[in-house]
Motif scaffolding. Structure first.
Motif, PDB file in Angstrom:
ATOM      1  N   SER A  83       3.209  -0.656  -9.611  1.00 52.08           N
ATOM      2  CA  SER A  83       3.443   1.158 -10.260  1.00 52.08           C
ATOM      3  C   SER A  83       2.667   1.546 -11.294  1.00 52.08           C
ATOM      4  O   SER A  83       2.539   2.527 -11.445  1.00 52.08           O
ATOM      5  CB  SER A  83       4.316   1.448 -11.149  1.00 52.08           C
ATOM      6  OG  SER A  83       5.041   0.462 -12.084  1.00 52.08           O
ATOM      7  N   PHE A  84       1.370   0.231 -12.060  1.00 56.71           N
ATOM      8  CA  PHE A  84       0.662   0.768 -13.186  1.00 56.71           C
ATOM      9  C   PHE A  84      -0.675   0.278 -12.315  1.00 56.71           C
ATOM     10  O   PHE A  84      -1.380   0.985 -12.326  1.00 56.71           O
ATOM     11  CB  PHE A  84       0.347   0.166 -14.675  1.00 56.71           C
ATOM     12  CG  PHE A  84      -0.400   0.107 -14.781  1.00 56.71           C
ATOM     13  CD1 PHE A  84      -0.099   0.719 -15.614  1.00 56.71           C
ATOM     14  CD2 PHE A  84      -1.062  -0.765 -14.877  1.00 56.71           C
ATOM     15  CE1 PHE A  84      -1.385   0.849 -16.958  1.00 56.71           C
ATOM     16  CE2 PHE A  84      -2.413  -1.086 -16.031  1.00 56.71           C
ATOM     17  CZ  PHE A  84      -2.519   0.466 -16.415  1.00 56.71           C
ATOM     18  N   GLY A  85      -0.843  -0.448 -11.412  1.00 59.03           N
ATOM     19  CA  GLY A  85      -2.325  -0.907 -10.495  1.00 59.03           C
ATOM     20  C   GLY A  85      -2.703  -2.262 -10.452  1.00 59.03           C
ATOM     21  O   GLY A  85      -1.004  -3.211 -10.070  1.00 59.03           O
ATOM     22  N   ARG A  86      -3.707  -2.679  -9.217  1.00 54.34           N
ATOM     23  CA  ARG A  86      -3.377  -3.436  -8.928  1.00 54.34           C
ATOM     24  C   ARG A  86      -4.471  -4.548  -8.893  1.00 54.34           C
ATOM     25  O   ARG A  86      -5.155  -4.024  -9.182  1.00 54.34           O
ATOM     26  CB  ARG A  86      -3.771  -3.307  -6.883  1.00 54.34           C
ATOM     27  CG  ARG A  86      -2.589  -2.311  -6.311  1.00 54.34           C
ATOM     28  CD  ARG A  86      -3.442  -2.143  -4.691  1.00 54.34           C
ATOM     29  NE  ARG A  86      -4.655  -1.910  -4.794  1.00 54.34           N
ATOM     30  CZ  ARG A  86      -5.192  -1.191  -4.760  1.00 54.34           C
ATOM     31  NH1 ARG A  86      -4.435   0.398  -5.440  1.00 54.34           N
ATOM     32  NH2 ARG A  86      -6.417  -0.495  -4.736  1.00 54.34           N
ATOM     33  N   ILE A  87      -4.061  -6.326  -9.110  1.00 50.62           N
ATOM     34  CA  ILE A  87      -4.919  -6.952  -9.210  1.00 50.62           C
ATOM     35  C   ILE A  87      -5.542  -7.735  -7.442  1.00 50.62           C
ATOM     36  O   ILE A  87      -5.052  -8.005  -7.123  1.00 50.62           O
ATOM     37  CB  ILE A  87      -4.345  -8.008 -10.276  1.00 50.62           C
ATOM     38  CG1 ILE A  87      -4.261  -7.435 -11.514  1.00 50.62           C
ATOM     39  CG2 ILE A  87      -6.105  -8.714  -9.769  1.00 50.62           C
ATOM     40  CD1 ILE A  87      -3.288  -8.388 -12.026  1.00 50.62           C
ATOM     41  N   GLU A  88      -6.825  -7.648  -7.072  1.00 50.89           N
ATOM     42  CA  GLU A  88      -7.964  -7.929  -5.920  1.00 50.89           C
ATOM     43  C   GLU A  88      -8.485  -8.821  -6.028  1.00 50.89           C
ATOM     44  O   GLU A  88      -9.174  -8.639  -6.774  1.00 50.89           O
ATOM     45  CB  GLU A  88      -7.949  -7.041  -5.215  1.00 50.89           C
ATOM     46  CG  GLU A  88      -6.391  -6.148  -4.894  1.00 50.89           C
ATOM     47  CD  GLU A  88      -7.722  -4.365  -4.227  1.00 50.89           C
ATOM     48  OE1 GLU A  88      -7.739  -4.601  -2.893  1.00 50.89           O
ATOM     49  OE2 GLU A  88      -7.965  -3.971  -5.179  1.00 50.89           O
ATOM     50  N   ILE A 182     -12.236  -1.272 -11.832  1.00 52.66           N
ATOM     51  CA  ILE A 182     -13.533  -1.901 -12.540  1.00 52.66           C
ATOM     52  C   ILE A 182     -13.428  -3.259 -11.732  1.00 52.66           C
ATOM     53  O   ILE A 182     -12.623  -3.803 -11.644  1.00 52.66           O
ATOM     54  CB  ILE A 182     -13.711  -2.270 -14.435  1.00 52.66           C
ATOM     55  CG1 ILE A 182     -12.281  -3.379 -14.711  1.00 52.66           C
ATOM     56  CG2 ILE A 182     -13.659  -0.890 -14.797  1.00 52.66           C
ATOM     57  CD1 ILE A 182     -12.408  -3.644 -16.311  1.00 52.66           C
ATOM     58  N   THR A 183     -14.458  -3.979 -11.595  1.00 54.25           N
ATOM     59  CA  THR A 183     -14.902  -5.050 -10.913  1.00 54.25           C
ATOM     60  C   THR A 183     -15.211  -6.531 -12.133  1.00 54.25           C
ATOM     61  O   THR A 183     -16.363  -6.217 -12.591  1.00 54.25           O
ATOM     62  CB  THR A 183     -15.561  -5.516  -9.690  1.00 54.25           C
ATOM     63  OG1 THR A 183     -15.227  -4.564  -9.093  1.00 54.25           O
ATOM     64  CG2 THR A 183     -15.833  -6.449  -8.885  1.00 54.25           C
TER      65      THR A 183
END
Length: 603
Positions: A83-88, A182-183
């Protein structure tokens, strides 16, 4: 290296697993509700990533007021908050990850959380932008968290978590076209990639506070973010004041002087801290994630004597306490009406380290002497007399691994094969034989510890008395400044202190075990096999392989006479029966890990 930075680095590694938890509905706040929590230390900084701010209380406040990509649950398992963000993971060679903030996530002042904030977090904890050759000793004052008076104005120094893993991301991260991502491209594969990055301070607030900007401009937050991005990407002169503000501008003293910096992203916001008053957290009305809290207000008090804390709990002055466990305290709590008790392990363990070089009396550098001392250590007696509280039955056994926490994945596997069983009970005859084989008579072992800590004083006395029949002369090297003395050549032969786990990573072991890269290798331990295993561990992609490598490291440490783990700290949380949802975690922030699930009983 300063004491505050040493304290920040005293961490061990355990192995975590992934889990997912559901959040609560956005309308779950109970109107008019409040809860009072007592913690051991005062609040001193909202930026717990700095050396000065890295305390348990600061971490609890930062956690309750901050949102992030991951957190730990009560089983020390790592949980993602999408719900805060994704890690990929976006590439394997070179290894690259993308962090993306979810749409609609904002700071408490309504400004979006975006790539500028992520970029600042990388800059603060990678060390990539810091002026070369500087340490925290050169720049930051231990006592105040401020820059030293003699620090040059053009110095770039982010006093961040510089050993978290982001030091392996030397390239400036790329900002995504969405403006919310950001990556990170790693210089090589890093086993703890999921733990390396965390959110921190708002970029627009740091920049606005650090730089001279046009006042009253409608787009000042956007301008500030762009100045921040330009400074990091182009290495402009703005970096020096930005780094200074990030490192020093969010202490309690600074927040009292500049309440406009009280901007957060989590379930709660921090009210302006008042000197001598409880820290007050109130619901963040702009929070849009799954961790919507139930209590409208949290007051955080500073505790003191544990028995006095219990009395305050019984009187209704506080609702939750987190005292240091003891048998006496456990008995008092058991007899206190209206109180519930939650026990378990804390992510801290006591240990005795033995020196391999640069010792005070040299005898301990002989491997046979080290083995002889370990053979007479009264580990079970120490636990029985000083630790066992009745709060948790497992807390009555010594810890048998240097690298894994009891109950964690791989712990029993390591214990079954690491040789710790040979040191379960004191054996004076075996120790005497080892000393005879070493050709050493009455070896002196001077032990460094904190003389102000009653439990450490008792540990020293038990070790001294148990070792004497074998011929050891265990002497007292205690010092009030023991933390500053860790690693000092010639200062002591052995040290009693605790390591604290701050995450479930496996790569942090190198800091204290690697022969050349160990920033906290206070024992001057050097082992080519362990160096090799640590190298394999850093690039391992398989959890089963990691467990095998950890078990092999553990076995080598026992065989080398590295020292001895003594016990895992028990954890004790007591709360009024009017409160539901208190389930402490061994990992930071401890009892606060599910602060959004705390609620009035029967709600």
């Amino acid at each position: 290296m300063t004491g505050r930075r040493r304290a920040a680095l005293l961490a061990t590694a355990t192995v975590g697993a992934l889990a997912m938890l559901s959040g609560c509905s956005p309308d779950s706040v109970v109107e008019g509700s409040s809860i009072s929590v007592e913690l051991a230390a005062p609040f001193t900084s909202l930026n717990d990533a700095t050396g000065y701010g890295n305390t348990a209380t600061n971490t609890a406040v930062a956690y309750a007021t901050g949102a992030d990509f991951t957190f730990y649950d009560n089983t020390a398992s790592l949980v993602r908050d999408e719900s805060f963000g994704r890690i990929e993971v976006v590439a394997d060679e070179p290894f690259a990850m993308r962090y993306t903030v979810a749409e609609g996530v904002t700071w408490s002042d309504g400004v979006p959380v975006d790539a500028a904030d992520l970029l600042l977090s990388w800059a603060a904890s990678s060390g990539a932008l810091n002026t070369p050759g500087l340490s925290d000793d050169d720049v930051v004052d231990d006592a105040t968290g401020a820059y030293r008076d003699d620090a040059a104005s053009d110095v770039v120094f982010f006093d961040g978590a510089l050993n978290s893993g982001l030091q392996h991301v030397s390239q400036t991260p790329q900002i995504g076209s969405d403006g919310r991502s950001i990556t990170l491209v790693y210089d090589q594969y890093f086993a703890d990639w999921e733990l390396a990055f965390s959110m921190g301070l708002p970029a627009h607030v740091v920049a606005e506070s650090a730089l001279t900007l046009e006042s009253g401009a409608d787009d000042s937050a956007a301008d500030s973010k762009q100045r921040m991005i330009d400074a990091i990407v182009d290495r402009t002169a703005d970096l020096a004041p930005i780094s200074r503000m990030w490192s020093t501008g969010f202490t309690a003293e600074e927040l009292r002087a500049h309440p406009d910096r009280l901007v957060t992203s989590g379930p709660y916001t921090l009210n302006e801290p008042q000197d001598g008053e409880p820290v007050r957290l109130t619901v963040n009305e702009r929070y849009s994630g799954e961790h919507r809290p139930r209590y409208e207000r949290i007051d955080i008090h500073t505790g003191g004597n544990p028995l006095e804390s219990v009395q305050r709990l019984a009187n209704g002055d506080v609702d939750v306490i987190t005292p240091q466990p003891s048998g006496e305290l456990q008995g008092v709590l058991n007899d206190t009406d209206g109180v519930r008790i939650a026990g378990g392990y804390d992510a801290v363990y006591e240990h005795l380290d033995l020196r391999f070089a640069n010792s005070r009396n040299q005898a301990i550098e002989n491997p046979l002497v080290r083995q002889a001392l370990l053979t007479v250590l009264p580990r079970q007696q120490i636990v029985d007399e000083l630790v066992a509280t009745g709060a948790d039955a497992d807390a009555t056994a010594p810890r048998d691994s240097f690298v894994l926490m009891p109950g964690s994945a791989g712990y029993q596997h390591a214990v079954d094969s690491n040789g710790s069983a040979g040191f379960a009970d004191p054996d004076v005859k075996a120790a005497t034989r080892l000393l005879a084989e070493a050709g050493v008579t009455a070896p002196e072992v001077c032990v460094l510890f904190d003389p102000a800590n009653p439990r450490r004083v008792q540990e020293f006395q038990l070790i001294r008395d148990a070792a004497a029949p074998a011929g050891f002369v265990v002497s007292d090297c205690s010092d009030p400044n023991w933390l500053e003395m860790l690693g000092d050549p010639g200062a002591y032969d052995a040290a009693l202190f605790a390591w604290r786990s701050t995450n479930s990573g496996v790569t942090g072991l190198s800091s204290r075990l690697h022969s050349t890269e160990g920033a906290t290798n206070f024992s001057f331990y050097a082992s080519a096999p362990v160096d090799g295993l640590l190298g394999e561990l850093a690039i391992s992609r398989d959890s089963a392989e990691q467990e095998d490598l950890l078990a092999a490291i553990d076995e080598q440490l026992w065989a080398d006479g590295y020292g001895a783990p003594l016990y895992q700290y028990p954890q004790l949380v007591a709360h009024d029966e009017s409160v539901d949802g208190i389930v402490p975690s061994p990992m930071p922030p401890g009892v606060f890990w599910n602060v959004w699930e705390w609620q009035p009983a029967g709600n």
